[in-house]
Design a protein around this motif. Structure first.
Motif, PDB file in Angstrom:
ATOM      1  N   ASP A   4     -99.595  35.417  18.091  1.00  0.00           N
ATOM      2  CA  ASP A   4     -99.263  35.023  19.454  1.00  0.00           C
ATOM      3  C   ASP A   4     -97.756  34.845  19.618  1.00  0.00           C
ATOM      4  OD1 ASP A   4    -101.920  35.040  20.143  1.00  0.00           O
ATOM      5  OD2 ASP A   4    -102.178  32.878  19.829  1.00  0.00           O
ATOM      6  N   GLU A   5     -97.094  34.386  18.589  1.00  0.00           N
ATOM      7  CA  GLU A   5     -95.651  34.193  18.647  1.00  0.00           C
ATOM      8  C   GLU A   5     -94.897  35.517  18.585  1.00  0.00           C
ATOM      9  OE1 GLU A   5     -94.719  31.511  15.525  1.00  0.00           O
ATOM     10  OE2 GLU A   5     -95.822  29.857  16.431  1.00  0.00           O
ATOM     11  N   LEU A   6     -95.479  36.528  17.986  1.00  0.00           N
ATOM     12  CA  LEU A   6     -94.838  37.838  17.874  1.00  0.00           C
ATOM     13  C   LEU A   6     -95.106  38.750  19.059  1.00  0.00           C
ATOM     14  CD1 LEU A   6     -95.334  38.714  14.108  1.00  0.00           C
ATOM     15  CD2 LEU A   6     -93.265  37.957  15.252  1.00  0.00           C
ATOM     16  N   THR A   7     -96.022  38.386  19.936  1.00  0.00           N
ATOM     17  CA  THR A   7     -96.384  39.240  21.062  1.00  0.00           C
ATOM     18  C   THR A   7     -95.198  39.566  21.962  1.00  0.00           C
ATOM     19  OG1 THR A   7     -98.641  38.403  20.991  1.00  0.00           O
ATOM     20  CG2 THR A   7     -97.954  39.483  23.018  1.00  0.00           C
ATOM     21  N   PRO A   8     -94.372  38.601  22.407  1.00  0.00           N
ATOM     22  CA  PRO A   8     -93.222  38.974  23.251  1.00  0.00           C
ATOM     23  C   PRO A   8     -92.235  39.896  22.534  1.00  0.00           C
ATOM     24  CG  PRO A   8     -93.569  36.609  23.312  1.00  0.00           C
ATOM     25  CD  PRO A   8     -94.478  37.162  22.274  1.00  0.00           C
ATOM     26  N   PHE A   9     -92.057  39.684  21.256  1.00  0.00           N
ATOM     27  CA  PHE A   9     -91.170  40.515  20.440  1.00  0.00           C
ATOM     28  C   PHE A   9     -91.650  41.965  20.448  1.00  0.00           C
ATOM     29  CE2 PHE A   9     -90.211  42.325  16.238  1.00  0.00           C
ATOM     30  CZ  PHE A   9     -88.837  42.223  16.238  1.00  0.00           C
ATOM     31  N   VAL A  10     -92.920  42.175  20.227  1.00  0.00           N
ATOM     32  CA  VAL A  10     -93.492  43.522  20.174  1.00  0.00           C
ATOM     33  C   VAL A  10     -93.486  44.162  21.560  1.00  0.00           C
ATOM     34  CG1 VAL A  10     -95.604  44.823  19.660  1.00  0.00           C
ATOM     35  CG2 VAL A  10     -94.861  42.997  18.141  1.00  0.00           C
ATOM     36  N   GLN A  11     -93.746  43.390  22.608  1.00  0.00           N
ATOM     37  CA  GLN A  11     -93.735  43.932  23.965  1.00  0.00           C
ATOM     38  C   GLN A  11     -92.348  44.442  24.341  1.00  0.00           C
ATOM     39  OE1 GLN A  11     -95.256  40.748  26.330  1.00  0.00           O
ATOM     40  NE2 GLN A  11     -97.389  41.363  26.059  1.00  0.00           N
ATOM     41  N   GLU A  12     -91.300  43.689  24.045  1.00  0.00           N
ATOM     42  CA  GLU A  12     -89.941  44.131  24.356  1.00  0.00           C
ATOM     43  C   GLU A  12     -89.559  45.347  23.516  1.00  0.00           C
ATOM     44  OE1 GLU A  12     -87.626  43.191  26.619  1.00  0.00           O
ATOM     45  OE2 GLU A  12     -89.202  41.969  27.496  1.00  0.00           O
ATOM     46  N   LEU A  13     -89.987  45.374  22.280  1.00  0.00           N
ATOM     47  CA  LEU A  13     -89.680  46.498  21.401  1.00  0.00           C
ATOM     48  C   LEU A  13     -90.320  47.775  21.908  1.00  0.00           C
ATOM     49  CD1 LEU A  13     -88.443  47.592  18.796  1.00  0.00           C
ATOM     50  CD2 LEU A  13     -90.488  46.857  17.594  1.00  0.00           C
ATOM     51  N   THR A  14     -91.547  47.699  22.367  1.00  0.00           N
ATOM     52  CA  THR A  14     -92.233  48.898  22.845  1.00  0.00           C
ATOM     53  C   THR A  14     -91.787  49.295  24.252  1.00  0.00           C
ATOM     54  OG1 THR A  14     -94.100  47.560  23.605  1.00  0.00           O
ATOM     55  CG2 THR A  14     -94.259  48.533  21.400  1.00  0.00           C
ATOM     56  N   ALA A  15     -91.348  48.345  25.071  1.00  0.00           N
ATOM     57  CA  ALA A  15     -90.941  48.667  26.433  1.00  0.00           C
ATOM     58  C   ALA A  15     -89.581  49.373  26.466  1.00  0.00           C
ATOM     59  CB  ALA A  15     -90.893  47.403  27.282  1.00  0.00           C
ATOM     60  N   HIS A  16     -88.618  48.865  25.722  1.00  0.00           N
ATOM     61  CA  HIS A  16     -87.256  49.427  25.707  1.00  0.00           C
ATOM     62  C   HIS A  16     -86.745  49.464  24.272  1.00  0.00           C
ATOM     63  CE1 HIS A  16     -87.308  48.765  30.019  1.00  0.00           C
ATOM     64  NE2 HIS A  16     -87.669  47.517  29.785  1.00  0.00           N
ATOM     65  N   PRO A  17     -87.193  50.434  23.483  1.00  0.00           N
ATOM     66  CA  PRO A  17     -86.836  50.412  22.055  1.00  0.00           C
ATOM     67  C   PRO A  17     -85.345  50.591  21.778  1.00  0.00           C
ATOM     68  CG  PRO A  17     -88.022  52.424  22.596  1.00  0.00           C
ATOM     69  CD  PRO A  17     -88.056  51.551  23.809  1.00  0.00           C
ATOM     70  N   ALA A  18     -84.661  51.461  22.503  1.00  0.00           N
ATOM     71  CA  ALA A  18     -83.239  51.688  22.233  1.00  0.00           C
ATOM     72  C   ALA A  18     -82.416  50.460  22.583  1.00  0.00           C
ATOM     73  CB  ALA A  18     -82.746  52.899  23.001  1.00  0.00           C
ATOM     74  N   ALA A  19     -82.679  49.876  23.736  1.00  0.00           N
ATOM     75  CA  ALA A  19     -81.926  48.691  24.151  1.00  0.00           C
ATOM     76  C   ALA A  19     -82.234  47.507  23.237  1.00  0.00           C
ATOM     77  CB  ALA A  19     -82.266  48.334  25.595  1.00  0.00           C
ATOM     78  N   PHE A  20     -83.489  47.369  22.864  1.00  0.00           N
ATOM     79  CA  PHE A  20     -83.864  46.261  21.995  1.00  0.00           C
ATOM     80  C   PHE A  20     -83.206  46.386  20.629  1.00  0.00           C
ATOM     81  CE2 PHE A  20     -86.548  44.203  18.859  1.00  0.00           C
ATOM     82  CZ  PHE A  20     -86.680  42.942  19.406  1.00  0.00           C
ATOM     83  N   LEU A  21     -83.272  47.570  20.029  1.00  0.00           N
ATOM     84  CA  LEU A  21     -82.680  47.750  18.711  1.00  0.00           C
ATOM     85  C   LEU A  21     -81.156  47.665  18.756  1.00  0.00           C
ATOM     86  CD1 LEU A  21     -85.018  50.517  17.291  1.00  0.00           C
ATOM     87  CD2 LEU A  21     -84.993  48.087  16.728  1.00  0.00           C
ATOM     88  N   GLY A  22     -80.549  48.123  19.857  1.00  0.00           N
ATOM     89  CA  GLY A  22     -79.104  47.976  20.007  1.00  0.00           C
ATOM     90  C   GLY A  22     -78.698  46.520  20.103  1.00  0.00           C
ATOM     91  N   GLY A  23     -79.458  45.735  20.867  1.00  0.00           N
ATOM     92  CA  GLY A  23     -79.177  44.309  20.969  1.00  0.00           C
ATOM     93  C   GLY A  23     -79.420  43.594  19.659  1.00  0.00           C
ATOM     94  N   LEU A  24     -80.451  43.987  18.943  1.00  0.00           N
ATOM     95  CA  LEU A  24     -80.736  43.390  17.645  1.00  0.00           C
ATOM     96  C   LEU A  24     -79.621  43.701  16.646  1.00  0.00           C
ATOM     97  CD1 LEU A  24     -82.867  41.822  15.978  1.00  0.00           C
ATOM     98  CD2 LEU A  24     -83.784  44.044  15.327  1.00  0.00           C
ATOM     99  N   ALA A  25     -79.159  44.951  16.630  1.00  0.00           N
ATOM    100  CA  ALA A  25     -78.083  45.335  15.711  1.00  0.00           C
ATOM    101  C   ALA A  25     -76.786  44.606  16.050  1.00  0.00           C
ATOM    102  CB  ALA A  25     -77.866  46.851  15.762  1.00  0.00           C
ATOM    103  N   SER A  26     -76.467  44.498  17.352  1.00  0.00           N
ATOM    104  CA  SER A  26     -75.233  43.800  17.719  1.00  0.00           C
ATOM    105  C   SER A  26     -75.325  42.313  17.408  1.00  0.00           C
ATOM    106  CB  SER A  26     -74.910  44.010  19.193  1.00  0.00           C
ATOM    107  OG  SER A  26     -75.882  43.401  20.006  1.00  0.00           O
ATOM    108  N   GLY A  27     -76.508  41.747  17.509  1.00  0.00           N
ATOM    109  CA  GLY A  27     -76.677  40.343  17.145  1.00  0.00           C
ATOM    110  C   GLY A  27     -76.556  40.121  15.648  1.00  0.00           C
TER     111      GLY A  27
END
Length: 72
Positions: A4-27
């Motif tokens: 349940d705690e990982l659900t928002p994480f997975v939803q954002e990853l699948t909705a916008h993978p490039a933006a999510f991974l770019g934000g994760l890498a910059s963080g």
């Protein structure tokens, strides 16, 4: 429970993978959007500018800087 705690994480990853991974890498690399290489790349991509530190300092100077309050 853990899923349940990982659900928002997975939803954002699948909705916008490039933006999510770019934000994760910059963080992870602790890149600042106001640093020159990142800022120039964002301007070339047509991204909207963010509030810079100079704008924040100008607003602080206009308001007289930090103010203190007293609570009775």
């Amino acid at each position: 429970m853990f899923l349940d705690e990982l659900t928002p994480f997975v939803q954002e990853l699948t909705a916008h993978p490039a933006a999510f991974l770019g934000g994760l890498a910059s963080g992870l690399l602790r890149l600042s959007l106001s640093d020159d290489p990142v800022q120039s790349w964002l301007s070339q991509q047509g991204a909207t500018p963010t509030v810079s530190e100079t704008a924040a300092s100008r607003a602080s100077a206009r308001n007289g800087g930090p103010q203190s309050i007293s609570i009775d």
